[in-house]
Design an enzyme around this catalytic site. Structure first.
Site, PDB file in Angstrom:
ATOM      1  N   GLU A 283       1.066  -1.108  -0.011  1.00  0.00           N
ATOM      2  CA  GLU A 283       0.213  -0.181   0.032  1.00  0.00           C
ATOM      3  C   GLU A 283       0.767   1.431  -0.011  1.00  0.00           C
ATOM      4  OE1 GLU A 283      -2.775  -0.918   3.289  1.00  0.00           O
ATOM      5  OE2 GLU A 283      -4.056  -1.923   2.134  1.00  0.00           O
ATOM      6  N   ASP A 362      -8.223  -9.362   4.454  1.00  0.00           N
ATOM      7  CA  ASP A 362      -8.247  -7.967   5.276  1.00  0.00           C
ATOM      8  C   ASP A 362      -9.276  -7.750   6.195  1.00  0.00           C
ATOM      9  OD1 ASP A 362      -7.037  -5.753   6.282  1.00  0.00           O
ATOM     10  OD2 ASP A 362      -7.413  -4.592   4.656  1.00  0.00           O
ATOM     11  N   GLU A 390     -12.448  -2.505  11.866  1.00  0.00           N
ATOM     12  CA  GLU A 390     -12.553  -1.427  10.796  1.00  0.00           C
ATOM     13  C   GLU A 390     -13.536  -2.024   9.958  1.00  0.00           C
ATOM     14  OE1 GLU A 390      -9.028  -1.655   8.317  1.00  0.00           O
ATOM     15  OE2 GLU A 390      -9.818  -0.724   6.769  1.00  0.00           O
TER      16      GLU A 390
HETATM   17  C1  GCV Z   1      -2.367   0.412   8.359  1.00  0.00           C
HETATM   18  C2  GCV Z   1      -6.099  -2.155   5.341  1.00  0.00           C
HETATM   19  C3  GCV Z   1      -6.645  -0.772   6.115  1.00  0.00           C
HETATM   20  C4  GCV Z   1      -5.337   0.346   6.135  1.00  0.00           C
HETATM   21  C5  GCV Z   1      -4.204  -0.345   6.844  1.00  0.00           C
HETATM   22  C6  GCV Z   1      -3.666  -1.778   6.338  1.00  0.00           C
HETATM   23  C7  GCV Z   1      -2.792  -2.582   6.905  1.00  0.00           C
HETATM   24  O1  GCV Z   1      -5.638  -2.059   4.170  1.00  0.00           O
HETATM   25  O2  GCV Z   1      -7.723  -0.273   5.673  1.00  0.00           O
HETATM   26  O3  GCV Z   1      -5.709   1.363   6.860  1.00  0.00           O
HETATM   27  O4  GCV Z   1      -3.117   0.328   6.990  1.00  0.00           O
HETATM   28  O5  GCV Z   1      -4.824  -2.579   6.245  1.00  0.00           O
HETATM   29  O6  GCV Z   1      -2.836  -3.424   7.529  1.00  0.00           O
HETATM   30  O7  GCV Z   1      -1.250  -2.148   6.764  1.00  0.00           O
END
Ligand code: GCV
Length: 678
Positions: A283, A362, A390
């Site tokens: 990411e 995720d 989340e």
């Molecule tokens: C900290 C998901 C979340 C991101 C997070 C990522 C990760 O994509 O939406 O906010 O980033 O996981 O675990 O690195």
């Protein structure tokens, strides 16, 4: 900002039912002998004093203190002792037992004694007759870690309970709250805390410089007094961003020396530091791929720099292509971690640990277990779960996650060719399957600077439960819930039964009104709260449901993306075949027609309609059950949770109507019960 005491808000209990027993609990607990010395022992004494005073209403006299105290006191009392002679005690385990008029708290480490005190406090709150105690408890996992996704500007990524209590406007905060927090964590057995976000932005890259090291040292000391090691997330490209090097290539001599010097300096100032956590090549974060190097090259370089100081390097496996073309049906995000890491098994340094998210995607409400568990056999691994929710209600909707984590821990990976040999996720992360020491769990926390720490008061059970589960995975989800209710709310039977009931059904309710049968997402982009069925359908994140007029789901079988082949047999075949695939994961593994008849005898489309109507009804019932607790629990908790139920109600209705309407319009199939679909 003020804060509550969470599950450490001890209150005085009634001890009359013990009055007729031989020994007065009040007297027994008033007299303490301490046959041990050390910083954490001092903490244990203070914690004991607090618990005894607040729960039993007594003043504790400390009789004698020091490692050489051996004489048995003449009067009944409590004895803390460090012992090397207890073969059934593992590191940080403890025994509590009664002998010769003394209640012994016995451990082979200082932390073990502290955990014994917190255990004793739980038993006191339960009102049990302490001389009956005979407990031996060993922590199942060595690393019991909390991950904060706190940023130095004070915000929290995926935080739903206010702002960070560690950081504000680029500064590290030092307040009483840190101490209160560390107590809460130690009381549930946490021994490692990572204070900053895995997404290490510009400012946080400087945490490893003189600008912040003195402040980190203060944290490390506060943490250490409670047996907790401080960890930080670092930027893989720090040699470029804060050093003056042109590269972060892990095989470059300059980069290796830069990290060695940097780590030496950090440990000069903060010798208690546990180590680093790294999110690389994920990411948008930098990583070894930029230089044509493997994930092992990157992790090992940092691991070697930390090794002389006993530091651990924790490397996340959340590596995937987040720039996918939605038209591409061959690339499957679920396959990515295994593809990147499986062949590196056995090539990591001893102090390097791979941190693996529970599922291949995720943190969805339903996912299979990541096939890296059972795929990696010669690599230290820790299981990463998300306490923050989340995708599971964001601490507005109640969703008790311990039942989900227990399912994950009990999942049999069939890692051994002898299929009778157990290799559950729990065996792996407790180090029993492959004899690894550096294993355990990491939980992305749900805390913030809200008064109650977790936004929804009921969400604190997930934080509490996470710690208890790492320590004692034998506890059932219900036992954990009941313990938390006793500690936090009340042991009144109506409160106990109502809240237990709400918690134990909450995951299934949430799943019913949100995404069906493991397909995942369908959430509002970015915020990830509330429904938007196509929100990510034509996006780059690799999270598709592929619905059309005939059906939905992703074909991950051998004929599809081939993901099922990443599992060991018989799991691979079980998932590959639509008839043996667990139905709750059907749409994760298979593309299914709306008219397919499920095990319940219902078609898929009718299942979708029914579960969504049921989910909303269940939320209505939970809200009603909660409302009946007025005057039975503290007024502020009653009000706050009540407000959250209103939000959950709206959310559930929105999910129901959007999902049902979307699939009605797609399929044209009528609801058999003729209910309102738009
Ligand atoms: C900290 C998901 C979340 C991101 C997070 C990522 C990760 O994509 O939406 O906010 O980033 O996981 O675990 O690195």
């Amino acid at each position: 900002m003020s804060y509550g005491k969470g599950w450490l808000a001890y209150h005085k209990i009634k001890t009359e039912k013990n009055d007729s027993r031989q020994i007065s609990i009040q007297k027994l607990c008033s007299f303490l002998t301490v046959r041990a010395k050390g910083k954490i022992i001092d903490t244990a004494v203070e914690e004991y004093r607090t618990a005894a005073e607040q729960i039993l209403g007594i003043t504790v006299t400390v009789n004698e203190r020091g490692s050489s105290v051996s004489k048995q006191p003449a009067v009944p009392g409590v004895i803390f002792e460090l012992t090397e002679k207890a073969p059934d005690l593992k590191k940080d385990g403890f025994r509590i037992f009664f002998a010769e008029n003394q209640l012994f708290l016995s451990a082979n480490t200082e932390s073990g004694l502290l955990y014994a005190v917190f255990e004793l406090a739980r038993r006191m709150m339960d009102g049990i007759y302490l001389p009956d105690l005979d407990i031996t408890t060993n922590p199942a996992m060595n690393l019991r870690m909390i991950n904060h996704w706190d940023n130095m500007d004070g915000s929290i990524e995926r935080g739903y309970s206010g702002n960070s209590f560690f950081f504000k406007e680029g500064q590290i905060l030092h307040s009483d709250r840190i101490h209160a927090y560390v107590r809460l964590m130690a009381s549930i057995g946490i021994n490692a805390i990572v204070i900053n976000n895995v997404n290490v932005h510009e400012r946080e890259s400087y945490l490893i410089t003189d600008k912040y090291l003195d402040s980190l040292k203060k944290y490390a000391d506060v943490f250490a007094a409670y047996g907790i090691q401080l960890y930080i997330c670092v930027n893989f490209a720090a040699s470029i961003d804060i050093g003056s090097l042109p590269t972060a290539d892990p095989l470059s001599g300059d980069v290796i020396s830069w990290w060695q010097d940097t780590v030496r300096h950090i440990y000069d100032i903060v010798p208690e530091l546990g180590g680093f956590v790294v999110k690389a090549d994920s990411e948008g974060r930098p990583g070894p791929f930029t230089y044509g190097r493997t994930q092992a090259d990157g992790a090992n370089m940092l691991g070697r720099a930390l090794k002389p100081y006993g530091g651990l390097l924790i490397w996340r496996c959340f590596v995937y292509n987040c720039g996918q073309d939605w038209r591409d049906r061959k690339t499957d995000r679920a396959k990515a971690s295994y593809d990147y890491f499986k062949d590196l098994d056995g090539s990591f340094e001893e102090n390097v640990i791979l941190q693996i998210k529970n599922g291949p995607m995720d943190f969805q409400i339903r996912e299979p277990v990541s096939p890296l568990f059972g795929g990696l056999k010669n690599t230290n691994s820790i299981l990463e779960v998300q306490i923050a929710g989340e995708y599971t209600g964001q601490q507005k909707d109640v969703c008790y996650l311990v039942p989900m984590w227990k399912e994950i821990l009990e999942f049999e990976t069939y890692a051994f060719s002898d299929k009778d040999k157990s290799s559950t996720v729990r065996d792996i992360v407790s180090g029993n399957a492959f004899r690894n020491i550096n294993c355990g769990m990491a939980g992305v926390t749900n805390t913030g600077n809200d008064y109650n720490w977790t936004g929804n008061d009921l969400a604190a059970v997930n934080l509490y439960g996470y710690g208890r589960l790492c320590f004692c995975p034998d506890m059932t989800a219900e036992q954990i819930a009941r313990e938390w209710i006793t500690m936090t709310l009340s042991s009144d039977s109506q409160v106990m039964n109502t809240v237990t009931n709400i918690l134990m059904h909450s995951r299934s309710t949430y799943e019913k009104y949100t995404v069906p049968l493991g397909i995942g997402w369908m959430v509002t982009p970015h915020s990830h709260y509330g429904p938007d069925v196509d929100g990510y359908e034509y996006d780059k994140w690799g999270t598709y449901h592929r619905a059309d007029r005939n059906g939905l789901g992703v074909d991950r079988t051998k004929k599809g993306t081939g993901f099922t082949a990443q599992y060991n047999e018989p799991n691979a075949s079980m998932y590959n075949n639509m008839d043996t695939c667990p139905e709750e994961l059907l749409l994760f593994f298979h593309r299914v027609r709306y008219d397919k008849v499920l095990k319940t005898g219902k078609t898929l489309i009718q299942h979708i309609y029914d579960t969504h109507f049921e989910g909303v009804e269940e939320v209505k019932n939970m809200r009603k059950e909660w409302a009946a607790l007025e005057n039975k629990i503290p007024e502020d908790v009653f009000r706050r949770v009540g407000e959250r139920f209103e939000m959950q109600m709206q959310n559930a209705v929105e999910w129901r109507d959007r999902i049902n309407t979307y699939f009605y319009r797609m399929s044209g199939a009528k609801d058999e019960k003729g209910r309102k679909i738009y």
